[in-house]
Design an enzyme around this catalytic site. Sequence first.
Site, mmCIF file in Angstrom:
data_model
loop_
_atom_site.group_PDB
_atom_site.id
_atom_site.type_symbol
_atom_site.label_atom_id
_atom_site.label_comp_id
_atom_site.label_asym_id
_atom_site.label_seq_id
_atom_site.Cartn_x
_atom_site.Cartn_y
_atom_site.Cartn_z
ATOM 1 N N GLN A 188 26.750 -0.996 44.064
ATOM 2 C CA GLN A 188 26.646 -2.495 44.569
ATOM 3 C C GLN A 188 26.501 -2.418 46.086
ATOM 4 O OE1 GLN A 188 27.257 -4.856 41.712
ATOM 5 N NE2 GLN A 188 26.344 -2.997 40.908
ATOM 6 N N ALA A 215 32.323 -12.763 39.503
ATOM 7 C CA ALA A 215 31.403 -11.274 39.369
ATOM 8 C C ALA A 215 30.555 -11.268 40.341
ATOM 9 C CB ALA A 215 30.789 -11.529 37.859
ATOM 10 N N HIS A 216 29.722 -10.072 40.311
ATOM 11 C CA HIS A 216 28.828 -9.917 41.349
ATOM 12 C C HIS A 216 27.440 -10.751 41.564
ATOM 13 C CE1 HIS A 216 26.429 -6.794 38.683
ATOM 14 N NE2 HIS A 216 26.480 -7.978 38.388
ATOM 15 N N ASN A 217 27.173 -11.572 42.604
ATOM 16 C CA ASN A 217 26.167 -12.003 42.839
ATOM 17 C C ASN A 217 26.194 -13.738 42.377
ATOM 18 O OD1 ASN A 217 24.380 -9.376 42.408
ATOM 19 N ND2 ASN A 217 23.848 -10.532 44.172
#
Length: 336
Positions: free
Chosen positions: A195, A236-238
């Site tokens: 990431q 969560a990511h993004n």
Amino acid sequence: MLTLGELAKKLDAELIGEASHVVDGLGTIQSAGPSQLTFLANPRYRSFLEQTNAGAVLIPESQREFCPVPALIVKDPYLSFAKASAFFEVAPQVQPGVHPAAVVDATAQIHTSASIGPNAVVEAGVIVGEGAVIMANSVVGAGCHIGDQCRIWPNVTIYHGVTLGPRTTIHANCVIGGDGFGFAFNGAGWTKLHQVGGVTIGADVEIGAGTTVDRGAIEDTIIGDGVILDNQIQVAHNVVIGDHTAIAGKAGIAGSAKIGSFCLIGGAAGIAGHIEVCDKVQILAMSLVSSSIKEPGTYGSALPVDSQSRYRRNVARFRNLDDLARRVRKLERLSD
């Protein structure tokens, strides 16, 4: 400690009562005493207003005749009470400077008015703005930018490459910028997708205790200005969360979901990944949002509580819905 006259000026309220009367705290309308301020927003609680012993009550014009004690007439009592709470907050006092037990890298830039608490760690290249507070045992990773007047409570972990806008508050035990859940199946196991994005958090954001905000896989995870996140939320990511959206505890937002501005998301709601929720959407508690929402409004999917016997019968009927639908279609064809 303020006089009612001072409060009336600060809140742009009409005062009914002695301007010199002093209030020194807040209370509920049922329990407030003669030196405490309270409010009435819901007319269903008028009976409490009629019996209150409060030093003053914030009320709308419609409740004027029912108030037996000094009153401050305002358009929105709850909003005015929220503003007044700032005058009576008892927050821990902090002193500017770096505590001797803190560990601060020589390349970090700490404003002279900022406060770094005991056992806090501030890594290389960090910028800490004017009046910012980093409390005990918190870690701020390399290259982070902590804006002016931010407050980071104890035991917070902020990974590298995170930006906090001014006046943002991060409560205890949050983790900001941990790796997102990115893995590719290789046939025999999982290969980690490293990431490489960060987290960008806007101004005037408040993030509750134990909430986690993952760093982006490639681009940053983004939380807009004025967002409020309750305790124990997973972002969560993004994910992108628009300005002034409020999310209640235990909600989960999967990767790359985009949530608009001025949304309200209830507790334990789930937002699926790679979908979009437009501005001004209200999602009821424990709802599952599995596809994009393109129109403002209120949405829900959770079943309300019922007696065990009724619930079990309804579950049994639900399992038969497919068969029932086929039978209805057959009857419709026969009737044509």
